[in-house]
Write a protein that holds these residues in place. Structure first.
Motif, PDB file in Angstrom:
ATOM      1  N   MET A  67       0.820  -1.204   0.000  1.00 12.13           N
ATOM      2  CA  MET A  67       0.000   0.000   0.000  1.00 12.13           C
ATOM      3  C   MET A  67       0.855   1.256   0.000  1.00 12.13           C
ATOM      4  N   ALA A  68       1.947   1.228   0.762  1.00  7.99           N
ATOM      5  CA  ALA A  68       2.835   2.394   0.811  1.00  7.99           C
ATOM      6  C   ALA A  68       3.497   2.637  -0.542  1.00  7.99           C
ATOM      7  N   LEU A  69       3.886   1.553  -1.209  1.00  9.63           N
ATOM      8  CA  LEU A  69       4.502   1.690  -2.524  1.00  9.63           C
ATOM      9  C   LEU A  69       3.493   2.162  -3.564  1.00  9.63           C
ATOM     10  N   ARG A  70       2.266   1.687  -3.467  1.00 11.11           N
ATOM     11  CA  ARG A  70       1.217   2.157  -4.375  1.00 11.11           C
ATOM     12  C   ARG A  70       0.989   3.665  -4.220  1.00 11.11           C
ATOM     13  N   GLN A  71       1.009   4.132  -2.990  1.00  5.68           N
ATOM     14  CA  GLN A  71       0.803   5.555  -2.743  1.00  5.68           C
ATOM     15  C   GLN A  71       1.923   6.397  -3.364  1.00  5.68           C
ATOM     16  N   ARG A  72       3.083   5.789  -3.545  1.00  9.00           N
ATOM     17  CA  ARG A  72       4.213   6.506  -4.143  1.00  9.00           C
ATOM     18  C   ARG A  72       4.252   6.319  -5.670  1.00  9.00           C
ATOM     19  N   GLY A  73       3.258   5.609  -6.222  1.00  9.79           N
ATOM     20  CA  GLY A  73       3.138   5.498  -7.660  1.00  9.79           C
ATOM     21  C   GLY A  73       3.457   4.143  -8.248  1.00  9.79           C
ATOM     22  N   ALA A  74       4.043   3.219  -7.475  1.00  8.71           N
ATOM     23  CA  ALA A  74       4.411   1.910  -8.005  1.00  8.71           C
ATOM     24  C   ALA A  74       3.167   1.132  -8.435  1.00  8.71           C
ATOM     25  N   ASN A  75       3.322   0.312  -9.448  1.00 12.34           N
ATOM     26  CA  ASN A  75       2.224  -0.483  -9.975  1.00 12.34           C
ATOM     27  C   ASN A  75       2.434  -1.963  -9.672  1.00 12.34           C
TER      28      ASN A  75
END
Length: 379
Positions: A67-75
């Motif tokens: 979730m943290a990586l998604r918030q930073r744009g990762a797919n």
């Protein structure tokens, strides 16, 4: 000249494994991470540079980290676990994997199960199935890049020679034995044999490579054993192959590049590596593209004829920057029955590949010709 298999042709896309991730790599932009279990990895994810060009495919992470990586744009992309095949693979297939579940009386092999799944969607897959199939075939491409190990100049470090010919050729046919002996001689001389991965001439090529170093009496025993089930539709076809593997457990390496597109055929048990594709067009183009040290054409039918002209087109226009030998192993087939060899000679007149066409019935002459006609770099 760059090709799909040389480093210069590949997009800026890095498939990284655990070792690279833990070795100090901190910039994950323009990076794809594939099939890595990251649940036990102790890592400061905040210190890694990620953005929308960072893609995790089939990776497993703690939910909070994802979730943290998604918030930073990762797919993130994950394939369903219900598929009979893995869309993202780290390695090519081996026959033991494809044959898992096989029984002569009740074939429940992985190979057959994948084909049965593919059979209902091969002409018009929905968008999800098409995506998983394309990812799978990309993984096979990646596996071939690592195996063949192309140099920046476009030539492979392995001296690759392909074999084409009829899939229905009987194990008792002179064409089968001739192809087997030719592949054996080439392997013993340091060439790496590639076939289309099916039965017939393709099996003969991989088997000939496998038996490199064996004696003439060994070959006679092999051919006698195979004669108990000469056609791939015969009962005991795979059992005869298993007998050879049991007697000669440490054969030489070779490669098979089959497809599920044409239906279910017995897995070729003599290839060390199996690069099996869903897309037949990609598979055929790939086989021809990587066999830069030559292709041997034993007698075949429409499929072999198609491959001959695909190869001739690559040589005619210098598609991959090199001219490669085209060797026709069957004088009667290619001069009397079909006139294919004279036709190619006419097409090649005035072109560099005119000197790279050869017709013979002798396996030793095949080796001599390929030895004397290495890949010709076009200016």
């Amino acid at each position: 000249m760059p090709t799909k298999f040389t480093p210069l042709s590949c997009p800026i896309l890095r498939t990284i494994d655990d070792e690279w991730l833990l070795s100090g790599q901190r910039d994950l932009t323009n990076t794809t991470l594939v099939d890595i279990d990251l649940r036990e990895v102790t890592l400061n994810w905040e210190a890694l540079k990620v953005d929308e060009s960072t893609l995790f495919i089939g990776c497993i992470l703690p939910l909070a980290t994802e979730m943290a990586l998604r918030q930073r744009g990762a797919n993130f992309l994950s394939a369903p676990t219900t598929l009979p095949y893995r869309p993202l693979r780290r390695n090519l297939y081996v026959w033991r994997e494809l044959m898992a579940g096989y029984d002569p009386e009740n074939d429940e092999s992985l190979d057959l199960r994948i084909y049965q799944h593919f059979e209902y969607s091969k002409y018009c897959p929905n968008i999800n199935e098409a995506l998983w199939q394309r990812l799978h075939d990309f993984s096979i491409d990646e596996g071939l890049r690592r195996l063949i190990d192309f140099r920046p100049n476009g030539l492979p470090r392995r001296k690759t020679v392909g074999f084409m010919g009829g899939h229905g050729t009987s194990r008792t046919s002179p064409d089968y034995a001739r192809s087997l002996r030719t592949a054996k001689l080439l392997t013993e001389a340091g060439y790496f044999i590639i076939s289309g991965g099916g039965p017939g001439i393709m099996e003969a090529a991989n088997l000939g490579a496998y038996l490199a170093g064996c004696s003439e009496s060994d070959l006679e025993w092999v051919l006698e054993s195979l004669a108990t089930a000469p056609k791939y539709t015969d009962p005991g076809f795979q059992t005869a192959a298993y007998r050879i593997l049991d007697r000669f457990p440490d054969g030489a390496e070779s490669l098979a590049i089959p497809t599920w597109f044409y239906g279910h055929e017995p897995s070729n048990l003599f290839a060390t590596y199996i690069a099996k594709y869903f897309s037949n067009s990609i598979r055929e183009d790939t086989l021809l593209a990587i066999a830069l040290y030559g292709i041997v054409y034993a007698p075949g039918s429409a499929g072999t004829t198609q491959e001959i002209f695909m190869d001739a087109t690559q040589n005619h226009y210098g598609t991959f920057g090199y001219v490669s030998p085209m060797v026709f192993l069957g004088t009667a087939r290619y001069t009397e029955e079909t006139q294919l060899f004279p036709l190619l000679q006419q097409l090649a007149a005035g072109k560099a590949y005119a000197d790279y066409l050869f017709l013979t019935d002798d396996p030793r002459e095949v080796l001599t010709f390929i030895d004397e006609h290495g890949p010709l770099l076009l200016s």
